[in-house]
Design an enzyme around this catalytic site. Structure first.
Site, mmCIF file in Angstrom:
data_model
loop_
_atom_site.group_PDB
_atom_site.id
_atom_site.type_symbol
_atom_site.label_atom_id
_atom_site.label_comp_id
_atom_site.label_asym_id
_atom_site.label_seq_id
_atom_site.Cartn_x
_atom_site.Cartn_y
_atom_site.Cartn_z
ATOM 1 N N CYS A 1 0.833 -1.203 0.000
ATOM 2 C CA CYS A 1 0.000 0.000 0.000
ATOM 3 C C CYS A 1 0.866 1.252 0.000
ATOM 4 C CB CYS A 1 -0.949 0.019 1.192
ATOM 5 S SG CYS A 1 -2.216 1.297 1.061
ATOM 6 N N ALA B 1 -4.467 -4.852 -1.162
ATOM 7 C CA ALA B 1 -5.520 -5.853 -0.993
ATOM 8 C C ALA B 1 -6.398 -5.924 -2.241
ATOM 9 C CB ALA B 1 -6.362 -5.523 0.238
ATOM 10 N N ALA B 2 -6.589 -4.778 -2.892
ATOM 11 C CA ALA B 2 -7.378 -4.764 -4.124
ATOM 12 C C ALA B 2 -6.702 -5.596 -5.214
ATOM 13 C CB ALA B 2 -7.566 -3.327 -4.604
ATOM 14 N N CYS C 1 -5.815 2.141 -5.113
ATOM 15 C CA CYS C 1 -5.408 2.880 -3.915
ATOM 16 C C CYS C 1 -6.462 3.937 -3.622
ATOM 17 C CB CYS C 1 -4.047 3.541 -4.107
ATOM 18 S SG CYS C 1 -3.549 4.559 -2.694
#
Length: 415
Positions: free
Chosen positions: A201, A311-312, A344
């Protein structure tokens, strides 16, 4: 101190969030069961290394494919965390308790939970070794070991976290310290670091900087002290870039420090045959199949996929990997290709988010039929409430493979 409820958002955002949370509470989490108490076998059809987002998601998908009794997850941790929400925890907008659940509750029912740490991979013999002296063999191996944080590479850390001015949103042990440092900040320099290594991230170091600046502005505006607002908001803006080995003693004078640590592949992978020269799992960027071992696959932060580690991205990868493994099991060639999709939600304030979505080429790959480059309240609510619901109730159960289908529906509707 101004109450946080006055800082977080306006009445519309609070109403929407409350309704969504109410729906979540009524639905309730699915009660899953783990085989952790049973004696682990020494062979599985599908062996999953790692109990993070990629590991649990793929375990759920593989359960439907080969049966729960033929799938095992190797993971030593007792708790599973939804880490993207830590950005908001560090800014006081969410409680840390909302981010975690017992590992036993997220491992799919009937799937074996091997409470151990992987210490060696031997893909030539189709087996792994754990720290409790077990050797476990497999037919198919899914590696989802995540990324390793290296606070120790910063001189003065991790012991420096005992100081009240220092926090980090990247660890469950230090994320609440960020919020404490934010509340205690009165004036001076607020510093936000960014390492020159791969990070998970990559937008998170910026998000907490923007949230901190928004918090300073809100608190000072509500207190009526506009001069104080000016001093603190400006001083909150420096600075993002520091090297891997920067020393706390060289950061200059600061009244608040948020640390994003250097990161790298897990130690167990660095010397493993499955790793590339940099230590990451060496997979085909379109199929997620290992480049040298056809029955080995990788997903998420531990891989060398040339896209942002989010995570996406894991969600999108899980759908592709599911299809890849299905075809491999049938002795067919994988056809579904991962395009590098990642996302994001760039939090710019307590009620505003810019939803950035892009592919391998860093080209926009947007889901919604509106200009996503603008800050929006709706995208904040999605980040703060909808995405956690989606994560716990769909992604970890193997039913969410990213927004590609939504993108197609929206675009069809616009045509």
């Amino acid at each position: 101190m101004v109450p946080l409820v006055a800082v977080v958002s306006g009445p519309r955002a609070q109403l929407f969030a409350c309704l969504l949370r109410l729906g979540t509470q009524q639905a309730g989490p699915l009660q899953l069961h783990t085989g952790a108490s049973h004696a682990a076998r020494n062979h599985y059809e599908v062996l999953v290394l790692g109990g993070g987002s990629g590991g649990i998601t793929m375990a759920a998908r593989m359960k439907r494919k080969v049966g729960a009794e033929n799938v095992a997850v190797v993971e030593p941790s007792e708790r599973h965390f939804y880490q993207p929400i830590w950005t908001l925890v560090g800014a006081g907008a969410k409680q840390l308790s909302s981010s975690g659940r017992p590992m036993a509750s997220v491992i799919p029912s009937g799937v074996e939970w091997i409470k151990a740490r992987v210490i060696e991979l031997n893909p030539d013999k189709n087996c792994i070794h754990t720290d409790n002296d077990e050797q476990i063999s497999y037919r198919y191996l899914i590696i989802a070991l995540g990324i390793q944080l290296h606070y120790e590479k910063i001189k003065g850390l991790p012991e420096g976290f005992a100081h009240p001015k220092i926090g980090s949103n990247y660890s469950v042990k230090t994320v609440e310290k960020t919020w404490k440092a934010l509340q205690d900040f009165k004036e001076g320099n607020a510093i936000f670091t960014f390492p020159n290594t791969p990070v998970k991230c990559a937008g998170a170091p910026q998000k907490i900087m923007y949230l901190s600046e928004a918090y300073f502005r809100k608190v000072c505006f509500l207190s009526g002290d506009r001069d104080e607002q000016g001093r603190r908001s400006v001083l909150a803006l420096p600075a993002l870039a520091w090297g891997v080995t920067f020393s706390l003693s060289k950061c200059g004078l600061y009244e608040m420090l948020h640390v994003t640590p250097p990161m790298g592949p897990p130690d167990v992978l660095k010397t493993s045959p499955v790793a590339d020269a940099a230590g990451w799992v060496d997979v085909d960027k379109e199929t997620l199949q290992h480049k040298r071992y056809p029955n080995v696959f990788g997903i998420g932060d531990c891989t060398n996929l040339p896209t942002s580690k989010t995570a996406a991205a894991v969600a999108a990868q899980s759908g592709i990997l599911d299809r890849t493994i299905s075809l491999i099991m049938k002795n067919q060639t994988p056809t579904k290709k991962y395009d590098g999709y990642t996302s994001c939600p760039l939090v710019t304030g307590y009620n505003r988010v810019i939803l950035a979505e892009f592919d391998y080429k860093a080209e926009p790959l947007e889901t919604f039929p509106f200009d996503q480059s603008k800050e929006r309240l709706s995208m904040y609510v999605m980040k703060a409430d909808l995405m956690p619901f989606l994560y716990w109730n769909m992604m970890l159960r193997g039913y969410w493979g990213g927004p590609a289908i939504l993108r197609k529906l929206f675009h069809l509707g616009m045509s």
